[in-house]
Scaffold this motif. Structure first.
Motif, PDB file in Angstrom:
ATOM      1  N   THR A   5       0.850  -1.185   0.000  1.00 46.61           N
ATOM      2  CA  THR A   5       0.000   0.000   0.000  1.00 46.61           C
ATOM      3  C   THR A   5       0.886   1.235   0.000  1.00 46.61           C
ATOM      4  O   THR A   5       1.795   1.367   0.816  1.00 46.61           O
ATOM      5  CB  THR A   5      -0.927   0.008   1.228  1.00 46.61           C
ATOM      6  N   GLU A  68      -5.130   6.134  -0.869  1.00 47.86           N
ATOM      7  CA  GLU A  68      -4.037   5.170  -1.009  1.00 47.86           C
ATOM      8  C   GLU A  68      -4.138   4.410  -2.324  1.00 47.86           C
ATOM      9  O   GLU A  68      -5.202   4.304  -2.929  1.00 47.86           O
ATOM     10  CB  GLU A  68      -4.017   4.210   0.178  1.00 47.86           C
ATOM     11  N   LYS A  70      -3.066   0.673  -3.903  1.00 45.49           N
ATOM     12  CA  LYS A  70      -2.634  -0.698  -3.582  1.00 45.49           C
ATOM     13  C   LYS A  70      -1.987  -1.289  -4.820  1.00 45.49           C
ATOM     14  O   LYS A  70      -2.566  -1.270  -5.905  1.00 45.49           O
ATOM     15  CB  LYS A  70      -3.811  -1.543  -3.131  1.00 45.49           C
TER      16      LYS A  70
END
Length: 131
Positions: A5, A68, A70
């Protein structure tokens, strides 16, 4: 499959207000660290056994600061001395970029590729993409 992440930094943005395309190679390299540890657990650069032969990135959608990202990392192909790494970046579940990196297991003293040892191949095989 390995997952990393990334929290985009404000300075990852470009003049258009989205994540710059120059950030993805850095992020993808960071996400390859777990594979580097399979190849070379100490990560000691004095005895580093890899070279990067190729990278490609397809940008599929805009990516933004504040959410975020991933990154999933897989082994696409495992050759005798090379390894194709496939990476996918998602933001809010949307696929935003896909990358390929080719690593070569390498002997810097002889300046030649060498076969990937069997114990490493077995660990890498756990991350092979299922076709």
């Amino acid at each position: 499959m390995l997952t990393t992440t990334i929290q985009p930094r404000f300075n990852d943005t470009d003049a258009l207000g989205h994540i710059s395309n120059t950030s993805f190679p850095v992020w993808f390299e960071e996400a390859r660290t777990a594979l580097f540890e399979i190849f070379h657990p100490s990560l000691d650069i004095e005895t580093w056994p890899l070279i990067l032969a190729k990278t490609e990135i397809d940008f599929l959608a805009q990516t933004y600061w504040g959410s975020e990202v991933k990154i999933t990392t897989y082994i696409g192909k495992l050759g005798s001395s090379s390894c194709h790494i496939i990476q996918e970046a998602r933001q809010k579940e949307k696929l935003v970029a896909r990358g390929l990196a080719i690593l070569i297991y390498f002997d810097y003293e002889t300046n030649k590729s060498v076969s990937i040892p069997q114990d490493i191949r077995e660990k890498l095989s756990q991350h092979l993409v299922k076709k």
